[in-house]
Design a protein around this motif. Structure first.
Motif, PDB file in Angstrom:
ATOM      1  N   GLU A  28      37.306  40.341  48.987  1.00  0.00           N
ATOM      2  CA  GLU A  28      38.292  39.433  49.583  1.00  0.00           C
ATOM      3  C   GLU A  28      37.585  38.241  50.201  1.00  0.00           C
ATOM      4  O   GLU A  28      36.535  38.385  50.823  1.00  0.00           O
ATOM      5  N   PHE A  29      38.153  37.069  49.980  1.00  0.00           N
ATOM      6  CA  PHE A  29      37.669  35.849  50.642  1.00  0.00           C
ATOM      7  C   PHE A  29      38.756  35.437  51.625  1.00  0.00           C
ATOM      8  O   PHE A  29      39.816  35.012  51.190  1.00  0.00           O
ATOM      9  N   SER A  30      38.511  35.593  52.884  1.00  0.00           N
ATOM     10  CA  SER A  30      39.482  35.289  53.937  1.00  0.00           C
ATOM     11  C   SER A  30      40.929  35.501  53.470  1.00  0.00           C
ATOM     12  O   SER A  30      41.722  34.566  53.373  1.00  0.00           O
ATOM     13  N   ARG A  33      42.398  38.180  47.667  1.00  0.00           N
ATOM     14  CA  ARG A  33      41.747  39.301  46.991  1.00  0.00           C
ATOM     15  C   ARG A  33      41.298  38.852  45.596  1.00  0.00           C
ATOM     16  O   ARG A  33      42.119  38.744  44.675  1.00  0.00           O
ATOM     17  N   ALA A  34      40.019  38.566  45.448  1.00  0.00           N
ATOM     18  CA  ALA A  34      39.484  38.086  44.154  1.00  0.00           C
ATOM     19  C   ALA A  34      39.236  39.259  43.212  1.00  0.00           C
ATOM     20  O   ALA A  34      39.411  39.144  42.002  1.00  0.00           O
ATOM     21  N   LEU A  35      38.827  40.406  43.758  1.00  0.00           N
ATOM     22  CA  LEU A  35      38.614  41.615  42.950  1.00  0.00           C
ATOM     23  C   LEU A  35      39.377  42.745  43.618  1.00  0.00           C
ATOM     24  O   LEU A  35      39.297  42.923  44.827  1.00  0.00           O
ATOM     25  N   GLN A  53      41.269  34.641  32.516  1.00  0.00           N
ATOM     26  CA  GLN A  53      41.580  33.224  32.748  1.00  0.00           C
ATOM     27  C   GLN A  53      40.859  32.711  33.997  1.00  0.00           C
ATOM     28  O   GLN A  53      40.238  33.489  34.725  1.00  0.00           O
ATOM     29  N   ASN A  54      40.926  31.423  34.217  1.00  0.00           N
ATOM     30  CA  ASN A  54      40.304  30.804  35.388  1.00  0.00           C
ATOM     31  C   ASN A  54      40.786  31.496  36.654  1.00  0.00           C
ATOM     32  O   ASN A  54      41.980  31.705  36.825  1.00  0.00           O
ATOM     33  N   GLY A  55      39.839  31.839  37.503  1.00  0.00           N
ATOM     34  CA  GLY A  55      40.203  32.452  38.778  1.00  0.00           C
ATOM     35  C   GLY A  55      40.447  33.949  38.695  1.00  0.00           C
ATOM     36  O   GLY A  55      40.847  34.573  39.669  1.00  0.00           O
ATOM     37  N   ALA A  56      40.204  34.556  37.524  1.00  0.00           N
ATOM     38  CA  ALA A  56      40.450  35.992  37.359  1.00  0.00           C
ATOM     39  C   ALA A  56      39.471  36.841  38.170  1.00  0.00           C
ATOM     40  O   ALA A  56      39.745  38.007  38.457  1.00  0.00           O
ATOM     41  N   GLY A  57      38.324  36.259  38.525  1.00  0.00           N
ATOM     42  CA  GLY A  57      37.358  37.004  39.328  1.00  0.00           C
ATOM     43  C   GLY A  57      36.072  37.354  38.582  1.00  0.00           C
ATOM     44  O   GLY A  57      35.251  38.121  39.082  1.00  0.00           O
ATOM     45  N   LYS A  58      35.880  36.783  37.401  1.00  0.00           N
ATOM     46  CA  LYS A  58      34.697  37.109  36.583  1.00  0.00           C
ATOM     47  C   LYS A  58      33.406  36.749  37.318  1.00  0.00           C
ATOM     48  O   LYS A  58      32.494  37.577  37.437  1.00  0.00           O
ATOM     49  N   SER A  59      33.330  35.503  37.791  1.00  0.00           N
ATOM     50  CA  SER A  59      32.101  35.077  38.465  1.00  0.00           C
ATOM     51  C   SER A  59      31.895  35.850  39.755  1.00  0.00           C
ATOM     52  O   SER A  59      30.760  36.164  40.126  1.00  0.00           O
ATOM     53  N   THR A  60      33.000  36.164  40.442  1.00  0.00           N
ATOM     54  CA  THR A  60      32.878  36.931  41.689  1.00  0.00           C
ATOM     55  C   THR A  60      32.251  38.294  41.403  1.00  0.00           C
ATOM     56  O   THR A  60      31.364  38.742  42.132  1.00  0.00           O
ATOM     57  N   LEU A  61      32.686  38.942  40.321  1.00  0.00           N
ATOM     58  CA  LEU A  61      32.127  40.253  39.988  1.00  0.00           C
ATOM     59  C   LEU A  61      30.625  40.153  39.716  1.00  0.00           C
ATOM     60  O   LEU A  61      29.835  40.944  40.242  1.00  0.00           O
ATOM     61  N   ASP A 181      27.030  34.281  32.243  1.00  0.00           N
ATOM     62  CA  ASP A 181      28.312  33.730  32.683  1.00  0.00           C
ATOM     63  C   ASP A 181      28.691  32.517  31.827  1.00  0.00           C
ATOM     64  O   ASP A 181      28.112  31.445  31.986  1.00  0.00           O
ATOM     65  N   GLU A 182      29.623  32.720  30.929  1.00  0.00           N
ATOM     66  CA  GLU A 182      30.130  31.672  30.038  1.00  0.00           C
ATOM     67  C   GLU A 182      29.012  30.873  29.353  1.00  0.00           C
ATOM     68  O   GLU A 182      29.012  29.634  29.409  1.00  0.00           O
ATOM     69  N   PRO A 183      28.078  31.565  28.687  1.00  0.00           N
ATOM     70  CA  PRO A 183      26.977  30.835  28.050  1.00  0.00           C
ATOM     71  C   PRO A 183      27.468  29.910  26.945  1.00  0.00           C
ATOM     72  O   PRO A 183      26.849  28.888  26.671  1.00  0.00           O
TER      73      PRO A 183
END
Ligand SMILES: Nc1ncnc2c1ncn2[C@@H]1O[C@H](COP(=O)(O)OP(=O)(O)OP(=O)(O)O)[C@@H](O)[C@H]1O
Ligand SMILES: [Mg+2]
Length: 218
Positions: A28-30, A33-35, A53-61, A181-183
């Motif tokens: 969670e970011f303030s 809930r990203a994941l 999709q964008n904002g799904a939480g891939k980079s966060t994971l 990450d998205e190579p």
């Protein structure tokens, strides 16, 4: 977010113990809930593709796996033991290498200097340099890119070649899991074909790959 896992592609039986076992990861970011309870098993030699999709939480994971973010809750087991990487260097030392979309190569340094950035080997005189170039050549050979010269300045390379340098660095640390990450975002279709060939070769050597994309056909 979808894990397009195809265990049938793996050369190893699925009974092999997982290298990576992610359980119930929440981030969670303030209040956002990203994941929300991510589970993921990755075995040696497997390729997993994370789609979303964008904002799904891939980079966060992947930032949780790389030690760049602390999860709000949940656990990460690496080679059978619970780990809490505190930084990307920490994760790298344990065998998890991450190739960020914003490539983290240093333009003013040579290919060899980038590959061995932070290694003990990178400090020293002419003998060290010869060894550095030799070992870089071996890694580039393994990636099928022996036309890349270890002495070449990285800033003058294409984005595709810079990714190869980043991959060679991952291998120099004996990474057992490489997260990309998205190579494909910076590659044309021929370069994507080359990257897939490299991925197949890595998995044949037992390295696991977590591949992030928003292109379903990949
Ligand atoms: N450092 C942060 N602080 C606050 N919110 C964040 C932070 N990082 C990510 N988020 C939020 O978490 C959610 C997931 O973002 P994330 O970057 O993981 O998505 P993504 O799947 O990688 O998207 P993209 O395809 O655009 O790269 C988004 O709502 C994003 O705004
Ligand atoms: Mg992202």
């Amino acid at each position: 977010m979808v894990d397009a896992d195809r265990p049938g592609d793996s050369a190893l039986p699925s009974s092999t113990a997982p290298l990576l076992a992610v359980r119930g990861i929440v981030k969670e970011f303030s209040g956002v809930r990203a994941l929300d309870g991510v589970d993921l098993d990755v075995r040696p030699g497997e390729v997993h593709c994370l789609l979303g999709q964008n904002g799904a939480g891939k980079s966060t994971l992947i930032k949780v796996l790389a030690g760049a973010h602390r999860p709000t809750s949940g656990t990460v087991e690496w080679q059978g033991r619970e780990v809490r990487p505190t930084s990307p260097v920490d994760a790298l030392r344990s065998g998890i290498a991450t190739m960020y979309q914003e490539l983290d190569v240093v333009g003013g340094l040579t290919v060899a200097e980038n590959v061995f950035l932070g290694h003990e080997l990178s400090r020293g005189g002419v003998t060290r340099r010869r060894e550095l170039h030799q070992r870089t050549r071996e890694l580039l050979d393994r990636l099928g890119h022996n036309r890349l010269s270890p002495g070449r300045e990285v800033g003058s390379l294409s984005a595709a070649d810079q990714q190869i340098v980043s991959l060679a660095r991952a291998l120099s640390h004996d990474a057992r899991l490489i997260v990309m990450d998205e190579p494909s975002a910076v590659l044309d279709s021929e370069e994507v074909g080359n990257l897939f060939r490299v991925v197949r070769q890595l998995t044949a050597d037992g390295v696991a790959v977590l591949y992030i994309s928003h292109r379903l056909e990949e």
